[in-house]
Enzyme design. Structure first.
Site, short mmCIF file in Angstrom:
data_model
loop_
_atom_site.label_atom_id
_atom_site.label_comp_id
_atom_site.label_asym_id
_atom_site.label_seq_id
_atom_site.Cartn_x
_atom_site.Cartn_y
_atom_site.Cartn_z
N GLU A 1 1.38 6.30 -7.15
CA GLU A 1 0.28 7.19 -7.54
C GLU A 1 0.68 8.65 -7.43
O GLU A 1 0.42 9.45 -8.35
CB GLU A 1 -0.95 6.94 -6.64
CG GLU A 1 -1.67 5.66 -6.95
CD GLU A 1 -2.84 5.40 -6.01
OE1 GLU A 1 -2.99 6.13 -5.00
OE2 GLU A 1 -3.62 4.47 -6.31
N GLU A 20 0.84 -1.21 0.00
CA GLU A 20 0.00 0.00 0.00
C GLU A 20 0.87 1.26 0.00
O GLU A 20 0.55 2.25 -0.68
CB GLU A 20 -0.94 0.00 1.20
CG GLU A 20 -2.00 1.06 1.15
CD GLU A 20 -2.96 0.92 -0.03
OE1 GLU A 20 -3.15 1.92 -0.75
OE2 GLU A 20 -3.50 -0.17 -0.23
#
Length: 160
Positions: free
Chosen positions: A75, A68
């Protein structure tokens, strides 16, 4: 020497800052952290696992949380590089990073099923909470608080 030591410890500060920043801004990270806390609490509260099984659980938690963190980094880097414009390569990179988190999460979930699926322990958990109402209320309140925490969006700012 002292400068190198300060630099070394500053790396831990940066890592901790990145971890906290990810928790503040990423809903999925809040989900993973909460799930990890419940898994650890139930593991030590109700299961009699071998050290190797506990190690596997902690490795799975670390892999999911690390994936994550990588996903968030990818991102953010893609968003920054594209300056808010759509780019098919950035989309592919972001989708692949998200898929990596999904694969690790599914593998951790399956591993959890293999380690924790024990109907006798389920009975023991049921018996415990049915005879300790205060603990049951605490569990329910904590689950509600976890869901609220997951859904909270404070700290998330677009186009930073």
């Amino acid at each position: 020497m002292t400068h190198n030591l300060k630099k070394f410890f500053k790396g831990f500060v940066y890592a901790f800052s990145g971890f906290i920043g990810c928790i503040r801004t990423e809903r999925n990270m809040r989900f993973h952290i909460g799930a990890a806390i419940y898994v650890i609490c139930f593991m030590y509260g109700f299961y009699d696992l071998r050290a190797s099984q506990k190690a596997v659980v902690f490795i799975c938690i670390a892999l999911v949380i690390s994936a994550e963190l990588f996903n968030t980094a990818i991102e953010n880097a893609c968003d920054m590089a594209c300056g808010g414009k759509k780019d098919s390569r950035a989309k592919t990179a972001k989708d692949c990073a998200a898929a990596a988190v999904l694969i690790v999460s599914v593998a951790a979930f399956i591993t959890g099923i293999l380690i924790f699926w024990d109907t006798s322990v389920f009975s023991r958990i049921y018996d415990y909470y049915s005879s300790h109402v205060i603990s049951l209320i605490f569990l329910i309140v904590s689950l509600v608080a976890w869901v609220i925490w997951i859904l909270s969006t404070k700290g998330k700012k677009k186009n930073e």
